[in-house]
Design an enzyme around this catalytic site. Structure first.
Site, PDB file in Angstrom:
ATOM      1  N   GLU A  10       0.873  -1.181   0.000  1.00  0.00           N
ATOM      2  CA  GLU A  10       0.000   0.000   0.000  1.00  0.00           C
ATOM      3  C   GLU A  10       0.909   1.230   0.000  1.00  0.00           C
ATOM      4  O   GLU A  10       1.744   1.354   0.885  1.00  0.00           O
ATOM      5  CB  GLU A  10      -0.876   0.043   1.249  1.00  0.00           C
ATOM      6  CG  GLU A  10      -1.571  -1.250   1.622  1.00  0.00           C
ATOM      7  CD  GLU A  10      -2.093  -1.196   3.057  1.00  0.00           C
ATOM      8  OE1 GLU A  10      -2.484  -0.108   3.527  1.00  0.00           O
ATOM      9  OE2 GLU A  10      -2.078  -2.239   3.716  1.00  0.00           O
ATOM     10  N   ASP A  95      -6.735   8.450   1.226  1.00  0.00           N
ATOM     11  CA  ASP A  95      -6.477   8.143   2.627  1.00  0.00           C
ATOM     12  C   ASP A  95      -6.124   9.451   3.321  1.00  0.00           C
ATOM     13  O   ASP A  95      -4.968   9.874   3.313  1.00  0.00           O
ATOM     14  CB  ASP A  95      -5.340   7.131   2.749  1.00  0.00           C
ATOM     15  CG  ASP A  95      -5.150   6.620   4.166  1.00  0.00           C
ATOM     16  OD1 ASP A  95      -5.882   7.094   5.062  1.00  0.00           O
ATOM     17  OD2 ASP A  95      -4.274   5.778   4.389  1.00  0.00           O
ATOM     18  N   HIS A 156       3.202   0.824   3.106  1.00  0.00           N
ATOM     19  CA  HIS A 156       2.998  -0.338   3.956  1.00  0.00           C
ATOM     20  C   HIS A 156       3.124  -1.639   3.171  1.00  0.00           C
ATOM     21  O   HIS A 156       2.887  -1.669   1.961  1.00  0.00           O
ATOM     22  CB  HIS A 156       1.618  -0.274   4.618  1.00  0.00           C
ATOM     23  CG  HIS A 156       1.438   0.915   5.502  1.00  0.00           C
ATOM     24  ND1 HIS A 156       0.220   1.226   6.096  1.00  0.00           N
ATOM     25  CD2 HIS A 156       2.297   1.886   5.909  1.00  0.00           C
ATOM     26  CE1 HIS A 156       0.356   2.336   6.818  1.00  0.00           C
ATOM     27  NE2 HIS A 156       1.608   2.745   6.716  1.00  0.00           N
TER      28      HIS A 156
END
Length: 500
Positions: A10, A95, A156
């Site tokens: 991610e 996000d 991530h």
């Protein structure tokens, strides 16, 4: 013994609007995602399904209360921001203040490289399209981790592992590994400390933002080992290790080694093979100290009082991995990871500059040193900060990484053709195939989807119909490929799957 395991990445991208330093990044990120969606007919596609998500469950055996959680931890809340599912099985969304691409699940580190690189193309095109909106200014995206104003955003990793492995073993063995692997995963940064107040170069962009050893947070008090227990799979069988300590890499070799070596270490943890004795006396301090030493000569202290360099620490993990593979057997990609791991450590030990064709931090440092030598610049000079940032620009004509690739100064692992195909096509060997093909073939009949389900909205049914995908290695082309060839409608596919 293999590097094969379900995994993915991610990446949150840094974002800027040219000529508008105070532009709202959330709005700009929304334009990027929605522009890509509109250009590819995705605006009427399925929403993201948050129902099965639980970001406050901790691997140490408790759930954090929503009342005390930081709002940034509540990733299971639909905030109404842009959030789409791509036909390649990935998730593209906003996000908080960044556009993020979450790759589809793959089964090996090489495929991580392919589908993560596909995400760079998706992001670049989304930014180009957002800049073409009426009255819009150009939007620029950076695959990096810091804004040099004290803020950091994540890159991530996710690895599926066995649930029955004690989490204490994960913490014990992964902490020294994560602290030291930055010698080949670091993206490089001008400035030390979170605010960049120390004028010097460091190996990792994320290191200074890690503040505790173990914890649930991802944006505050960031831990070396993240304890989020959200498997996106059968929770009785699987744990998803959510890794937040890595840098956003442009180098294909760095991405490959990051995932390949971690997969090997996880395999050894699951087998109970790793010996103890590598625990660090002060892991967070060691993480920062290693990052601040591009010479790779400084030592850190172990709990037993011995001192060791980051390269020696990595060498110990490599030695045990080689022994484990010799005992358990191997495959071609595992052998390749081991060979590259050993080769990189050997060259870094001789002279880090030998790795400037392979590793982001070394390639970037080489660029920076050439400017320093030519123009007599100190580390606080604005030009060096600009070079640092420009390395990560996703635009091929502007990004310094891309210029190095075109000049034959950075080695590649995958082909442009593979990346181009992965922009729209899902991996064939995970459940991402089922998710992606449902969206490709039957988009109008898909109400929602997530990592572990696809929800159909079918005529003749009073309610939405959920197909769970709790087994990540089911729903592959081998399992359901013929069904997609045989079924002309979503209703026919659903009926066949459920035998109704």
């Amino acid at each position: 013994m293999s590097v094969r395991r379900v995994q993915g990445s991610e990446v949150e991208y840094g974002i800027a609007v040219k000529g508008q330093p105070h532009a709202n990044p959330m709005v700009a990120s929304t334009h990027v995602v929605n522009s890509y969606a509109a250009a590819h007919g995705l605006t009427r596609r399925a929403r993201w399904d948050f129902e099965e998500e639980n970001p406050l469950r901790d691997a140490r055996g408790f759930d954090l209360s929503r009342e005390v959680a930081d709002p940034s931890q509540l990733t299971d809340e639909d905030l109404g921001l842009a959030n789409i599912i791509l036909t390649n099985g990935a998730r593209l969304y906003v996000d908080h203040a960044h556009p993020e691409y979450s790759s589809p699940e793959v089964t090996n580190p090489r495929d991580v490289v392919v589908w993560e690189k596909a995400g760079e193309h998706v992001m670049r095109l989304g930014a180009e399209l957002a800049g073409q909106l009426p009255g819009a200014a150009p939007v620029v995206l950076y695959k990096n981790n810091v804004d040099n104003k004290g803020a950091s955003y994540g890159a991530h990793e996710n690895y599926l592992m066995r649930r029955d492995v004690p989490f204490e073993a994960v913490v014990e063995h992964l902490t020294p590994f994560f602290v030291s692997r930055q010698v080949f995963t670091g993206a490089g940064r001008v400035g030390q400390m979170q605010d960049g107040s120390v004028h010097a170069f460091q190996i990792s962009q994320r290191a200074d933002y890690m503040e505790v050893g173990v914890g649930l947070e991802t944006t505050l008090k960031r831990p070396i080992i993240n304890t989020r227990d959200e498997p996106h799979a059968d929770p009785k069988k699987y744990r998803r290790l959510h890794v937040i300590i890595g840098d956003a890499n442009c180098s294909e070799t760095a991405i490959y080694l990051k995932h390949g070596t971690t997969s090997l270490v996880l395999a050894m943890i699951e087998a109970g093979f790793l010996s103890s004795g590598l625990a660090l006396a002060q892991p967070v301090t060691a993480l920062h100290d290693i990052s601040h030493d591009p010479s790779l000569k400084d030592v850190v202290e172990l709990q037993d009082g011995r001192t060791i360099t980051a390269l020696e620490l990595q060498g110990e993990y490599l030695r045990q991995a080689q022994e484990f593979v010799a005992r358990e057997g191997s495959d071609e990609q595992t052998d390749d990871v081991l060979r590259r791991w050993a080769d990189v450590l050997e060259r870094l030990a001789r002279d880090p500059r030998e790795c400037e064709r392979d590793l982001d931090w070394v390639a970037k440092l080489s660029l920076l040193e050439s400017y320093r030598d030519r123009d007599g610049l100190d580390w606080d000079h604005a030009k060096l900060h600009l070079v640092d940032l420009q390395y990560h620009d996703v635009r091929p004509e502007k990004g310094l990484y891309h210029q190095l690739v075109r000049g034959g100064r950075i080695d590649r692992l995958v082909t442009d053709a593979e990346i181009q195909a992965a922009i729209t096509e899902p991996p064939h060997d995970t459940r991402a195939y089922f998710r992606g093909m449902c969206l490709t073939r039957f988009a109008a009949d898909i109400a929602a989807a997530s990592w572990d389900s696809v929800i159909f909205d079918l005529a003749g049914h009073d309610s939405l119909q959920r197909i769970p995908t709790m087994e990540p290695l089911r729903g592959t082309a081998e399992h359901v490929g013929e069904l997609f060839e045989q079924c002309d409608t979503a209703a026919e596919l659903f009926s066949t799957l459920t035998r109704r």
